[in-house]
Design a protein around this motif. Structure first.
Motif, PDB file in Angstrom:
ATOM      1  N   TYR A   1     -40.649   3.611 -18.524  1.00 29.98           N
ATOM      2  CA  TYR A   1     -41.830   2.861 -18.068  1.00 29.98           C
ATOM      3  C   TYR A   1     -42.351   1.908 -19.129  1.00 29.98           C
ATOM      4  O   TYR A   1     -42.956   0.886 -18.791  1.00 29.98           O
ATOM      5  CB  TYR A   1     -42.922   3.823 -17.588  1.00 29.98           C
ATOM      6  CG  TYR A   1     -42.601   4.440 -16.258  1.00 29.98           C
ATOM      7  CD1 TYR A   1     -42.499   3.651 -15.110  1.00 29.98           C
ATOM      8  CD2 TYR A   1     -42.361   5.801 -16.129  1.00 29.98           C
ATOM      9  CE1 TYR A   1     -42.177   4.200 -13.889  1.00 29.98           C
ATOM     10  CE2 TYR A   1     -42.042   6.366 -14.906  1.00 29.98           C
ATOM     11  CZ  TYR A   1     -41.953   5.563 -13.791  1.00 29.98           C
ATOM     12  OH  TYR A   1     -41.631   6.106 -12.573  1.00 29.98           O
ATOM     13  N   PHE A   2     -42.128   2.201 -20.395  1.00 28.20           N
ATOM     14  CA  PHE A   2     -42.440   1.223 -21.425  1.00 28.20           C
ATOM     15  C   PHE A   2     -41.652  -0.062 -21.181  1.00 28.20           C
ATOM     16  O   PHE A   2     -42.150  -1.161 -21.405  1.00 28.20           O
ATOM     17  CB  PHE A   2     -42.078   1.785 -22.813  1.00 28.20           C
ATOM     18  CG  PHE A   2     -43.224   2.452 -23.524  1.00 28.20           C
ATOM     19  CD1 PHE A   2     -44.323   2.929 -22.832  1.00 28.20           C
ATOM     20  CD2 PHE A   2     -43.195   2.616 -24.894  1.00 28.20           C
ATOM     21  CE1 PHE A   2     -45.376   3.546 -23.483  1.00 28.20           C
ATOM     22  CE2 PHE A   2     -44.242   3.235 -25.569  1.00 28.20           C
ATOM     23  CZ  PHE A   2     -45.331   3.701 -24.861  1.00 28.20           C
ATOM     24  N   ASN A   3     -40.424   0.075 -20.731  1.00 29.11           N
ATOM     25  CA  ASN A   3     -39.517  -1.066 -20.637  1.00 29.11           C
ATOM     26  C   ASN A   3     -39.431  -1.685 -19.252  1.00 29.11           C
ATOM     27  O   ASN A   3     -38.645  -2.612 -19.045  1.00 29.11           O
ATOM     28  CB  ASN A   3     -38.108  -0.647 -21.098  1.00 29.11           C
ATOM     29  CG  ASN A   3     -38.059  -0.366 -22.584  1.00 29.11           C
ATOM     30  OD1 ASN A   3     -39.077  -0.078 -23.200  1.00 29.11           O
ATOM     31  ND2 ASN A   3     -36.885  -0.447 -23.167  1.00 29.11           N
ATOM     32  N   THR A   4     -40.196  -1.179 -18.286  1.00 26.64           N
ATOM     33  CA  THR A   4     -40.125  -1.749 -16.939  1.00 26.64           C
ATOM     34  C   THR A   4     -41.471  -2.169 -16.362  1.00 26.64           C
ATOM     35  O   THR A   4     -41.521  -3.075 -15.532  1.00 26.64           O
ATOM     36  CB  THR A   4     -39.475  -0.757 -15.960  1.00 26.64           C
ATOM     37  OG1 THR A   4     -40.206   0.477 -15.971  1.00 26.64           O
ATOM     38  CG2 THR A   4     -38.022  -0.482 -16.331  1.00 26.64           C
ATOM     39  N   THR A   5     -42.563  -1.550 -16.793  1.00 27.66           N
ATOM     40  CA  THR A   5     -43.860  -1.822 -16.172  1.00 27.66           C
ATOM     41  C   THR A   5     -44.262  -3.282 -16.267  1.00 27.66           C
ATOM     42  O   THR A   5     -44.779  -3.863 -15.309  1.00 27.66           O
ATOM     43  CB  THR A   5     -44.960  -0.940 -16.814  1.00 27.66           C
ATOM     44  OG1 THR A   5     -44.627   0.428 -16.605  1.00 27.66           O
ATOM     45  CG2 THR A   5     -46.314  -1.232 -16.193  1.00 27.66           C
ATOM     46  N   PHE A   6     -44.038  -3.894 -17.413  1.00 26.97           N
ATOM     47  CA  PHE A   6     -44.493  -5.265 -17.644  1.00 26.97           C
ATOM     48  C   PHE A   6     -43.355  -6.283 -17.483  1.00 26.97           C
ATOM     49  O   PHE A   6     -43.406  -7.367 -18.042  1.00 26.97           O
ATOM     50  CB  PHE A   6     -45.111  -5.386 -19.041  1.00 26.97           C
ATOM     51  CG  PHE A   6     -46.456  -4.734 -19.148  1.00 26.97           C
ATOM     52  CD1 PHE A   6     -47.620  -5.459 -18.951  1.00 26.97           C
ATOM     53  CD2 PHE A   6     -46.567  -3.381 -19.434  1.00 26.97           C
ATOM     54  CE1 PHE A   6     -48.865  -4.865 -19.044  1.00 26.97           C
ATOM     55  CE2 PHE A   6     -47.799  -2.766 -19.532  1.00 26.97           C
ATOM     56  CZ  PHE A   6     -48.967  -3.510 -19.333  1.00 26.97           C
ATOM     57  N   GLY A   7     -42.340  -5.918 -16.679  1.00 28.02           N
ATOM     58  CA  GLY A   7     -41.182  -6.778 -16.538  1.00 28.02           C
ATOM     59  C   GLY A   7     -41.506  -8.183 -16.077  1.00 28.02           C
ATOM     60  O   GLY A   7     -40.982  -9.173 -16.611  1.00 28.02           O
TER      61      GLY A   7
ATOM     62  N   THR B   1     -41.487  -7.084 -27.937  1.00 29.86           N
ATOM     63  CA  THR B   1     -40.389  -6.588 -28.773  1.00 29.86           C
ATOM     64  C   THR B   1     -40.664  -5.151 -29.215  1.00 29.86           C
ATOM     65  O   THR B   1     -39.814  -4.265 -29.067  1.00 29.86           O
ATOM     66  CB  THR B   1     -40.206  -7.478 -30.019  1.00 29.86           C
ATOM     67  OG1 THR B   1     -39.889  -8.806 -29.597  1.00 29.86           O
ATOM     68  CG2 THR B   1     -39.095  -6.937 -30.906  1.00 29.86           C
ATOM     69  N   LEU B   2     -41.851  -4.897 -29.723  1.00 30.25           N
ATOM     70  CA  LEU B   2     -42.224  -3.550 -30.149  1.00 30.25           C
ATOM     71  C   LEU B   2     -42.206  -2.588 -28.965  1.00 30.25           C
ATOM     72  O   LEU B   2     -41.714  -1.452 -29.082  1.00 30.25           O
ATOM     73  CB  LEU B   2     -43.614  -3.565 -30.788  1.00 30.25           C
ATOM     74  CG  LEU B   2     -44.185  -2.205 -31.210  1.00 30.25           C
ATOM     75  CD1 LEU B   2     -43.281  -1.542 -32.253  1.00 30.25           C
ATOM     76  CD2 LEU B   2     -45.608  -2.367 -31.744  1.00 30.25           C
ATOM     77  N   LEU B   3     -42.708  -3.022 -27.840  1.00 32.37           N
ATOM     78  CA  LEU B   3     -42.764  -2.164 -26.652  1.00 32.37           C
ATOM     79  C   LEU B   3     -41.375  -1.710 -26.232  1.00 32.37           C
ATOM     80  O   LEU B   3     -41.150  -0.514 -25.968  1.00 32.37           O
ATOM     81  CB  LEU B   3     -43.442  -2.917 -25.506  1.00 32.37           C
ATOM     82  CG  LEU B   3     -43.605  -2.134 -24.200  1.00 32.37           C
ATOM     83  CD1 LEU B   3     -44.576  -0.982 -24.380  1.00 32.37           C
ATOM     84  CD2 LEU B   3     -44.083  -3.062 -23.079  1.00 32.37           C
ATOM     85  N   TYR B   4     -40.435  -2.628 -26.179  1.00 35.19           N
ATOM     86  CA  TYR B   4     -39.094  -2.293 -25.717  1.00 35.19           C
ATOM     87  C   TYR B   4     -38.347  -1.409 -26.723  1.00 35.19           C
ATOM     88  O   TYR B   4     -37.574  -0.535 -26.332  1.00 35.19           O
ATOM     89  CB  TYR B   4     -38.298  -3.570 -25.419  1.00 35.19           C
ATOM     90  CG  TYR B   4     -38.564  -4.119 -24.031  1.00 35.19           C
ATOM     91  CD1 TYR B   4     -37.540  -4.297 -23.117  1.00 35.19           C
ATOM     92  CD2 TYR B   4     -39.853  -4.442 -23.622  1.00 35.19           C
ATOM     93  CE1 TYR B   4     -37.781  -4.789 -21.844  1.00 35.19           C
ATOM     94  CE2 TYR B   4     -40.112  -4.930 -22.365  1.00 35.19           C
ATOM     95  CZ  TYR B   4     -39.076  -5.103 -21.463  1.00 35.19           C
ATOM     96  OH  TYR B   4     -39.343  -5.575 -20.201  1.00 35.19           O
ATOM     97  N   LEU B   5     -38.580  -1.624 -28.003  1.00 38.83           N
ATOM     98  CA  LEU B   5     -37.930  -0.786 -29.004  1.00 38.83           C
ATOM     99  C   LEU B   5     -38.493   0.637 -28.992  1.00 38.83           C
ATOM    100  O   LEU B   5     -37.741   1.612 -29.135  1.00 38.83           O
ATOM    101  CB  LEU B   5     -38.087  -1.406 -30.397  1.00 38.83           C
ATOM    102  CG  LEU B   5     -37.350  -2.728 -30.622  1.00 38.83           C
ATOM    103  CD1 LEU B   5     -37.631  -3.269 -32.015  1.00 38.83           C
ATOM    104  CD2 LEU B   5     -35.849  -2.576 -30.393  1.00 38.83           C
ATOM    105  N   LEU B   6     -39.787   0.782 -28.801  1.00 42.38           N
ATOM    106  CA  LEU B   6     -40.372   2.118 -28.662  1.00 42.38           C
ATOM    107  C   LEU B   6     -39.823   2.817 -27.425  1.00 42.38           C
ATOM    108  O   LEU B   6     -39.520   4.018 -27.449  1.00 42.38           O
ATOM    109  CB  LEU B   6     -41.900   2.019 -28.577  1.00 42.38           C
ATOM    110  CG  LEU B   6     -42.645   1.753 -29.881  1.00 42.38           C
ATOM    111  CD1 LEU B   6     -44.133   1.560 -29.604  1.00 42.38           C
ATOM    112  CD2 LEU B   6     -42.437   2.886 -30.870  1.00 42.38           C
ATOM    113  N   GLY B   7     -39.688   2.075 -26.341  1.00 40.95           N
ATOM    114  CA  GLY B   7     -39.112   2.642 -25.123  1.00 40.95           C
ATOM    115  C   GLY B   7     -37.707   3.162 -25.344  1.00 40.95           C
ATOM    116  O   GLY B   7     -37.334   4.229 -24.841  1.00 40.95           O
ATOM    117  N   ALA B   8     -36.916   2.423 -26.116  1.00 37.48           N
ATOM    118  CA  ALA B   8     -35.551   2.861 -26.427  1.00 37.48           C
ATOM    119  C   ALA B   8     -35.554   4.190 -27.169  1.00 37.48           C
ATOM    120  O   ALA B   8     -34.751   5.090 -26.873  1.00 37.48           O
ATOM    121  CB  ALA B   8     -34.849   1.793 -27.263  1.00 37.48           C
TER     122      ALA B   8
END
Length: 443
Positions: free
Chosen positions: A268-274, A418-425
């Motif tokens: 959800y970190f990597n999809t909510t704000f798509g 960038t930070l959001l997607y890396l935390l999601g990973a």
């Protein structure tokens, strides 16, 4: 794949042990299912899953963002609040719905009435959002929408827990999971086709979903539940206890719950704000992003199909589930890193496609694990609600946290995706690792 020491293995012999220490009962609702689902039943189950996913995911991935842009431009962080609050409301009521479903005795079965109830509530919510004059009403409408479509979707999953034998769990989870991957993509395409009318952006995908959901119990009736024995008496104590389970008694269920929880935080970190992510990285207006999202999604459909089918069918054939969960987590990390560093459409497509593939693998295989380790099959509705906490809690809190993360180091109008997607990973990787190392009764 299921050992004699697996939590819930005693139910294969028809023995139910409830949290309330009631007398054992022998009931077809308790026995681990053995009769394979027919091809026709699977097809209609797939269509119903497609409809439920389209009705829920189009607003989440596109429609609500459009409404925010119309009513409060420049305040995309409200998306996290609206979706998070709606998820929180459903979390509170879902075990109650699960208990109600388990105890429903009707000629239409235990789960089918909830398909209709959820569909009616969900469609009403989409109408409210489409006509809403303010973000407050949008939020109220999405509470109805989220609750309704989640009830209908949960009923479909519980039907699978009730009816799927071990030999079909991976395959059918793959096919229904594939439908949930395809539906949002096609749904956004439908929404984009009617994007000049905001009301239709919500109502048309919702109506398609409602029709498919309504047809499923009519064409493939669940069967009467009038003769099923009630396994527990509903008391205040049993209702309160339904929000959890005995961790020591069912360790595999507990560890899978935790791994699933952590993985979905990352997802959800990597999809909510798509939608907003694409708009920023491609320098496009939010309303025009639907075409990009639909195009990226259509390309990703093939990857999702490969992921779901490969994960489900191979995990059935090889009788190995946890390995595929970990493979999905590792590939998710790769896809997230690619997207986090993307400033061009080709790189965004590459990252998104890889992530769609891995989400399909994880969702398919972990769902098969869940069907195998449900502790008490006479309470499948309740336990399916509990396992959904591992997905719904992240979907409630991750958007709220993500809304704060993207503000860290933000400059001007550019948020820190960038930070959001890396935390999601990172979250996704550790979720897969937990399941690989700690769920013991499933290979």
């Amino acid at each position: 794949m299921v050992t004699k020491n697996e939590p819930g293995a005693e139910h294969a012999a028809g023995l139910a042990v409830s949290d309330a220490n009631v007398a054992p009962v022998v009931d077809s609702a308790v026995v681990d299912p053995q009769q394979p689902m027919s091809k026709g039943y699977i097809v209609w189950l797939m269509l119903a899953s497609f409809g439920a996913s389209m009705a829920m995911m189009v607003p989440l991935s596109y429609g609500i963002a459009v409404r925010i842009t119309e009513l409060a431009p420049g305040h995309e962080e409200f998306l996290g609040f609206i979706t998070g609050i709606a998820q929180a409301v459903y979390l509170v009521i879902s075990p109650l719905v699960g208990i109600w479903s388990d105890r429903t005795r009707s000629r239409f079965g235990r789960r089918s009435p909830f398909i209709y109830l959820g569909t009616a509530i969900g469609l009403a919510g989409l109408v409210v959002i489409g006509l809403a004059p303010s973000l407050l009403i949008v939020g109220a409408g999405w509470v109805l929408g989220m609750v309704g479509w989640s009830i209908a979707g949960a009923a479909l999953q519980t039907i699978q827990a009730d009816k799927l034998p071990e030999s079909q769990r991976g395959k059918v989870s793959a096919l229904t999971g594939l439908m949930t991957q395809i539906a949002p993509v096609l749904g956004i395409g439908v929404a984009y086709a009617v994007s000049s009318n905001t009301f239709l952006v919500f109502v048309v995908p919702g109506a398609i979903g409602a029709v498919l959901l309504a047809l499923f119990p009519l064409i493939k009736p669940e069967g009467s539940s009038k003769d099923l024995a009630a396994s527990t008496q509903v008391t205040v104590r049993s209702v309160v206890s339904s929000y959890g389970f005995n961790i020591r008694k069912y360790p595999d269920f507990a560890w899978n719950w935790l791994g699933r929880f952590v993985f979905f935080i990352g997802l959800y970190f990597n999809t909510t704000f798509g939608t907003f992510f694409y708009a920023q990285r491609l320098d496009m207006p939010v309303r025009e992003v639907a075409g990009v999202v639909a195009t990226v999604g259509m390309i990703g459909v093939l990857a999702a199909a490969v992921g779901a089918i490969a994960g489900g069918f191979l995990s059935d054939k090889l009788q190995r589930r946890r390995l595929f969960v970990m493979i999905a987590a590792v590939l998710f990390v790769v896809g997230a890193v690619v997207e986090a560093t993307a400033w061009s459409l080709p790189q965004i497509v590459a990252g998104a496609v890889l992530m769609q593939l891995t989400i399909a693998v994880f969702a398919t295989v972990d769902q098969a694990i869940v069907y195998a380790i449900i502790p008490e099959r006479d309470q499948a509705g309740r336990y399916m609600a509990v396992i959904q906490f591992a997905q719904k809690i992240p979907s409630a809190i991750a958007p709220l946290l993500a809304g704060l993360v993207i503000m860290i180091g933000a400059t001007g109008g550019e948020k820190n995706y960038t930070l959001l997607y890396l935390l999601g990973a990172g979250f996704a990787f550790f979720g897969g690792l937990i399941i690989l190392l700690k769920v013991k009764s499933i290979r």
